[in-house]
Scaffold this active site. Structure first.
Site, PDB file in Angstrom:
ATOM      1  N   ILE A  12      32.802  68.139-118.493  1.00 11.22           N
ATOM      2  CA  ILE A  12      31.891  69.194-118.931  1.00 11.22           C
ATOM      3  C   ILE A  12      30.750  68.593-119.750  1.00 11.22           C
ATOM      4  CG2 ILE A  12      31.718  71.418-120.103  1.00 11.22           C
ATOM      5  CD1 ILE A  12      34.714  71.779-119.684  1.00 11.22           C
ATOM      6  N   ASN A  32      34.597  57.246-126.412  1.00 13.03           N
ATOM      7  CA  ASN A  32      35.361  55.994-126.409  1.00 13.03           C
ATOM      8  C   ASN A  32      35.674  55.495-125.000  1.00 13.03           C
ATOM      9  OD1 ASN A  32      37.509  57.616-125.563  1.00 13.03           O
ATOM     10  ND2 ASN A  32      38.547  57.584-127.557  1.00 13.03           N
ATOM     11  N   ASN A  92      44.156  62.854-132.534  1.00 11.42           N
ATOM     12  CA  ASN A  92      42.828  62.753-131.931  1.00 11.42           C
ATOM     13  C   ASN A  92      42.008  64.018-132.130  1.00 11.42           C
ATOM     14  OD1 ASN A  92      43.381  60.170-131.052  1.00 11.42           O
ATOM     15  ND2 ASN A  92      44.090  60.822-129.043  1.00 11.42           N
ATOM     16  N   THR A 117      39.008  76.443-126.446  1.00  4.90           N
ATOM     17  CA  THR A 117      39.741  76.752-125.223  1.00  4.90           C
ATOM     18  C   THR A 117      40.423  78.103-125.326  1.00  4.90           C
ATOM     19  OG1 THR A 117      41.670  76.099-123.891  1.00  4.90           O
ATOM     20  CG2 THR A 117      41.678  75.438-126.186  1.00  4.90           C
ATOM     21  N   TYR A 141      48.421  71.298-127.780  1.00  5.05           N
ATOM     22  CA  TYR A 141      46.997  71.243-127.408  1.00  5.05           C
ATOM     23  C   TYR A 141      46.270  72.481-127.911  1.00  5.05           C
ATOM     24  CZ  TYR A 141      42.883  72.124-124.546  1.00  5.05           C
ATOM     25  OH  TYR A 141      41.620  72.458-124.139  1.00  5.05           O
ATOM     26  N   ASN A 170      38.470  78.479-117.214  1.00  5.66           N
ATOM     27  CA  ASN A 170      38.673  77.339-116.311  1.00  5.66           C
ATOM     28  C   ASN A 170      37.333  76.834-115.791  1.00  5.66           C
ATOM     29  OD1 ASN A 170      41.279  78.738-116.446  1.00  5.66           O
ATOM     30  ND2 ASN A 170      41.923  77.202-114.968  1.00  5.66           N
ATOM     31  N   LEU A 188      43.254  72.672-110.668  1.00  5.72           N
ATOM     32  CA  LEU A 188      43.605  73.115-109.323  1.00  5.72           C
ATOM     33  C   LEU A 188      42.565  72.709-108.278  1.00  5.72           C
ATOM     34  CD1 LEU A 188      45.344  74.734-107.344  1.00  5.72           C
ATOM     35  CD2 LEU A 188      44.104  76.798-108.075  1.00  5.72           C
TER      36      LEU A 188
END
Length: 322
Positions: A12, A32, A92, A117, A141, A170, A188
């Site tokens: 993205i 990174n 992270n 998200t 997550y 998504n 998917l």
């Protein structure tokens, strides 16, 4: 504007950097390259190869670029991996994120656009999901993203930052130059297209016993270029707050596979598997707030997303090749 994009070598992020460069902004990517690709960075942008946990260096980079805004994509994003290795996700996504916020304060950068998200909502009680829906993530997550949202809110209060939080559903599709190439692919559409490319024998469907019209899970897909556009608007305008980003239209796994068959002209065999723990039956966004405040309406439908992704994968059968 002088903008830093963390994770700008990712899927993205690369589309966003491309649009920002098209729009005349001075862009520096921080990545990174553990999951991103050097070839995914628009050549008009600069690239600083580093980790967000390098706190002192991060301050130097933000100051050296005379940064006016940060778009923060950099994160680990695999739900399944987060269940088995939560420490990686908190280290992270949270420690790196905290370093970024502290560096922004030190470098006096006022604007942050954060890539969050819909996983922060967990299994929603109502659909479509708007920003008032309770947030109960069901994975480390999702929880790491929600915890960072909280950090952003408190830093904004303490230091006068102007934060924008985008909760994606998504992401799908590709621009003409940049597409989706994950080292471990869990999405998917690219997995279905790999079957059409002859790289997989079949695509696995995780659960066919959901309470949906055809028994497969339903998700809201939004084109990566539509996501890039709303990020551009967020950095250019005086706006703040949290926004859900989707099309408001859900497609089942079987509908996505059928669309891929139609676009590619390939049969695409399927294998039926078991449900994955924590997968909700339906996730569909209400993006009314983004439409109202940022005048944003996603332009691409599912077929356009698949067509753009298929064009990119055919042109790049080995991804970025690194």
């Amino acid at each position: 504007m002088r903008i830093i994009v963390t994770g700008g070598a990712g899927y993205i992020g690369s589309a966003c950097v491309e649009l920002l460069c098209d729009s005349g902004h001075d862009v520096l990517v921080i990545d990174n390259l553990r999951e991103g690709h050097r070839g995914a960075v628009d050549p008009r942008a600069g690239l600083e190869v580093m980790d967000l946990r390098e706190g002192l260096r991060l301050v130097e980079v933000l100051r050296g670029h005379e940064t006016e805004a940060v778009i923060h994509y950099a994160a680990d994003v695999l739900v399944g991996e987060s269940m088995s290795n939560p420490a990686k996700y908190y280290r992270n996504n949270l420690v790196g994120g905290l370093n970024l916020l502290e560096a922004m304060v030190a470098a006096e950068v006022p604007k942050l656009v954060f890539s969050s998200t819909c996983a922060t909502y967990g299994i929603p009680g109502t659909v479509p999901i708007d920003e008032s829906c309770p947030q109960y993530p069901v994975s480390p997550y999702g929880h790491s993203k929600l915890a960072f949202e909280g950090m952003v809110s408190w830093f904004a209060k303490a230091h006068g930052m102007t934060p924008v939080v985008f909760r994606y559903f998504n992401a799908a599709g590709a621009s003409a130059r940049f597409g989706e190439d994950h080292r471990e692919e869990t999405h998917l559409i690219p997995n279905v297209l790999q079957v059409a490319l002859g790289k997989r024998a079949s695509v696995e469907i995780f659960g066919m016993d959901y309470e949906t019209p055809d028994g497969s899970a339903v998700r809201d897909y939004v084109h990566v270029c539509d996501l890039a556009e709303i990020h551009r608007r967020a950095v250019e305008r005086d706006v703040e707050g949290a926004f859900n980003l989707g099309t408001g239209r859900g497609y089942s796994v079987l509908e996505v596979i059928e669309t891929c068959r139609r676009v590619t002209g390939h049969e695409i065999p399927v294998a039926r598997g078991q449900r994955r723990t924590g997968d909700p039956p339906v996730l569909v966004a209400s993006s009314a707030k983004a439409a109202s405040i940022l005048d944003w309406a996603p332009a691409a439908d599912l077929e356009e997303m698949v067509r753009s992704a298929w064009a990119w994968h055919k042109a790049h059968p080995e991804g970025y090749g690194d």
